[in-house]
Design a protein around this motif. Sequence first.
Motif, PDB file in Angstrom:
ATOM      1  N   ILE A   1       0.847  -1.187   0.000  1.00 43.09           N
ATOM      2  CA  ILE A   1       0.000   0.000   0.000  1.00 43.09           C
ATOM      3  C   ILE A   1       0.888   1.243   0.000  1.00 43.09           C
ATOM      4  O   ILE A   1       1.835   1.353   0.788  1.00 43.09           O
ATOM      5  N   ASN A   2       0.577   2.185  -0.893  1.00 44.46           N
ATOM      6  CA  ASN A   2       1.307   3.446  -0.971  1.00 44.46           C
ATOM      7  C   ASN A   2       0.433   4.577  -0.424  1.00 44.46           C
ATOM      8  O   ASN A   2      -0.786   4.573  -0.604  1.00 44.46           O
ATOM      9  N   THR A   3       1.072   5.536   0.229  1.00 44.34           N
ATOM     10  CA  THR A   3       0.403   6.753   0.694  1.00 44.34           C
ATOM     11  C   THR A   3       0.893   7.890  -0.192  1.00 44.34           C
ATOM     12  O   THR A   3       2.102   8.110  -0.308  1.00 44.34           O
ATOM     13  N   GLU A   4      -0.053   8.590  -0.810  1.00 43.88           N
ATOM     14  CA  GLU A   4       0.252   9.627  -1.791  1.00 43.88           C
ATOM     15  C   GLU A   4      -0.299  10.969  -1.323  1.00 43.88           C
ATOM     16  O   GLU A   4      -1.471  11.073  -0.958  1.00 43.88           O
ATOM     17  N   PHE A   5       0.546  12.001  -1.362  1.00 41.50           N
ATOM     18  CA  PHE A   5       0.176  13.358  -0.972  1.00 41.50           C
ATOM     19  C   PHE A   5      -0.007  14.178  -2.250  1.00 41.50           C
ATOM     20  O   PHE A   5       0.836  14.138  -3.146  1.00 41.50           O
ATOM     21  N   VAL A   6      -1.115  14.923  -2.329  1.00 49.75           N
ATOM     22  CA  VAL A   6      -1.506  15.571  -3.581  1.00 49.75           C
ATOM     23  C   VAL A   6      -1.269  17.081  -3.530  1.00 49.75           C
ATOM     24  O   VAL A   6      -1.620  17.745  -2.551  1.00 49.75           O
ATOM     25  N   PHE A   7      -0.692  17.583  -4.635  1.00 48.45           N
ATOM     26  CA  PHE A   7      -0.334  18.991  -4.776  1.00 48.45           C
ATOM     27  C   PHE A   7      -0.832  19.524  -6.111  1.00 48.45           C
ATOM     28  O   PHE A   7      -1.187  18.759  -7.008  1.00 48.45           O
ATOM     29  N   HIS A   8      -0.804  20.847  -6.248  1.00 51.61           N
ATOM     30  CA  HIS A   8      -1.242  21.522  -7.481  1.00 51.61           C
ATOM     31  C   HIS A   8      -0.258  22.619  -7.833  1.00 51.61           C
ATOM     32  O   HIS A   8       0.248  23.324  -6.958  1.00 51.61           O
ATOM     33  N   LEU A   9      -0.013  22.757  -9.131  1.00 53.25           N
ATOM     34  CA  LEU A   9       0.849  23.824  -9.638  1.00 53.25           C
ATOM     35  C   LEU A   9       0.160  24.476 -10.819  1.00 53.25           C
ATOM     36  O   LEU A   9      -0.188  23.800 -11.794  1.00 53.25           O
ATOM     37  N   LEU A  10      -0.056  25.778 -10.740  1.00 53.00           N
ATOM     38  CA  LEU A  10      -0.622  26.554 -11.837  1.00 53.00           C
ATOM     39  C   LEU A  10       0.525  27.241 -12.566  1.00 53.00           C
ATOM     40  O   LEU A  10       1.345  27.919 -11.940  1.00 53.00           O
ATOM     41  N   VAL A  11       0.585  27.055 -13.889  1.00 52.60           N
ATOM     42  CA  VAL A  11       1.666  27.620 -14.703  1.00 52.60           C
ATOM     43  C   VAL A  11       1.071  28.437 -15.843  1.00 52.60           C
ATOM     44  O   VAL A  11      -0.083  28.242 -16.232  1.00 52.60           O
ATOM     45  N   PRO A  12       1.873  29.352 -16.414  1.00 53.36           N
ATOM     46  CA  PRO A  12       1.390  30.103 -17.575  1.00 53.36           C
ATOM     47  C   PRO A  12       1.167  29.172 -18.773  1.00 53.36           C
ATOM     48  O   PRO A  12       1.808  28.125 -18.878  1.00 53.36           O
ATOM     49  N   VAL A  13       0.301  29.568 -19.667  1.00 54.92           N
ATOM     50  CA  VAL A  13       0.010  28.758 -20.849  1.00 54.92           C
ATOM     51  C   VAL A  13       1.255  28.604 -21.720  1.00 54.92           C
ATOM     52  O   VAL A  13       1.366  27.645 -22.485  1.00 54.92           O
ATOM     53  N   THR A  14       2.205  29.496 -21.589  1.00 54.32           N
ATOM     54  CA  THR A  14       3.444  29.458 -22.383  1.00 54.32           C
ATOM     55  C   THR A  14       4.527  28.582 -21.749  1.00 54.32           C
ATOM     56  O   THR A  14       5.639  28.511 -22.278  1.00 54.32           O
ATOM     57  N   GLN A  15       4.217  27.921 -20.652  1.00 57.99           N
ATOM     58  CA  GLN A  15       5.214  27.132 -19.926  1.00 57.99           C
ATOM     59  C   GLN A  15       5.825  26.055 -20.813  1.00 57.99           C
ATOM     60  O   GLN A  15       5.110  25.253 -21.401  1.00 57.99           O
ATOM     61  N   SER A  16       7.148  26.039 -20.886  1.00 60.39           N
ATOM     62  CA  SER A  16       7.816  24.978 -21.648  1.00 60.39           C
ATOM     63  C   SER A  16       8.013  23.760 -20.743  1.00 60.39           C
ATOM     64  O   SER A  16       8.144  23.879 -19.531  1.00 60.39           O
ATOM     65  N   ILE A  17       8.023  22.608 -21.378  1.00 55.18           N
ATOM     66  CA  ILE A  17       8.191  21.340 -20.677  1.00 55.18           C
ATOM     67  C   ILE A  17       9.390  20.614 -21.285  1.00 55.18           C
ATOM     68  O   ILE A  17       9.493  20.486 -22.505  1.00 55.18           O
ATOM     69  N   VAL A  18      10.283  20.154 -20.421  1.00 52.23           N
ATOM     70  CA  VAL A  18      11.425  19.347 -20.849  1.00 52.23           C
ATOM     71  C   VAL A  18      11.362  18.047 -20.047  1.00 52.23           C
ATOM     72  O   VAL A  18      11.643  18.038 -18.852  1.00 52.23           O
ATOM     73  N   LEU A  19      10.982  16.980 -20.724  1.00 49.88           N
ATOM     74  CA  LEU A  19      10.800  15.693 -20.055  1.00 49.88           C
ATOM     75  C   LEU A  19      12.128  15.021 -19.742  1.00 49.88           C
ATOM     76  O   LEU A  19      13.090  15.153 -20.493  1.00 49.88           O
TER      77      LEU A  19
END
Length: 151
Positions: free
Chosen positions: A92-110
Motif C-alpha cells: 500500500i502506498n500513501t500519496e500526498f496531492v499537490f497543485h501547480l498553476l503555470v502560464p500557458v506558455t510554460q515549456s516542458i522538458v521531459l
Amino acid sequence: MLRDPYSVLVVIQNTKNQFLVMQRADDPSFWQSVTGGIEQDETALACAYREVLEETGINCHMQALTIKDLNITNRYEIRPQWRSRYKPNCTINTEFVFHLLVPVTQSIVLHPNEHLTYKWLNYQDTLEILWSDSNKHAITYCYEQTMCKLI
C-alpha cells in the motif's frame, strides 16, 4: 535503493485550464501527472518541487511558481509490477496531492528515462487518458476549484 511507500502527485494546470499529462517510458499505456517517491528525510512538499523539476524541467523557485498542498492524501495498492522498487512487504502506498498553476506558455522538458511525451489536455480528455483513479480525482478537484473561481 528500495523506497518507502510514500509519494507525491502534482497536478500541473495551465492558465487555459488545461492539464499536463505524461506518457510513462516503462509503460506507454500509462499516462499520468507528475509523481514520485519521497526520499528519506524529505518532506512531501520538497519532494513535489524536486519531482516537478526532474520530470518537467519547471524550476518553480527560479520562476516564482508556488506548489500548493491540496491537503489530500490517497492510499492505494501498489501495482504488482512495481512492488520490487519498494521495501519488502510494502503493498500500500500513501500519496500526498499537490497543485501547480503555470502560464500557458510554460515549456516542458521531459526526463527521457521517465516519460516519452506529454500533452496539455482539457478536463474531459485528461480524465479519459489517465489510468489512476487517484490522479483522476485530483484532476477533478483542481478543475472544480478553478471553475468556482471563474464564476
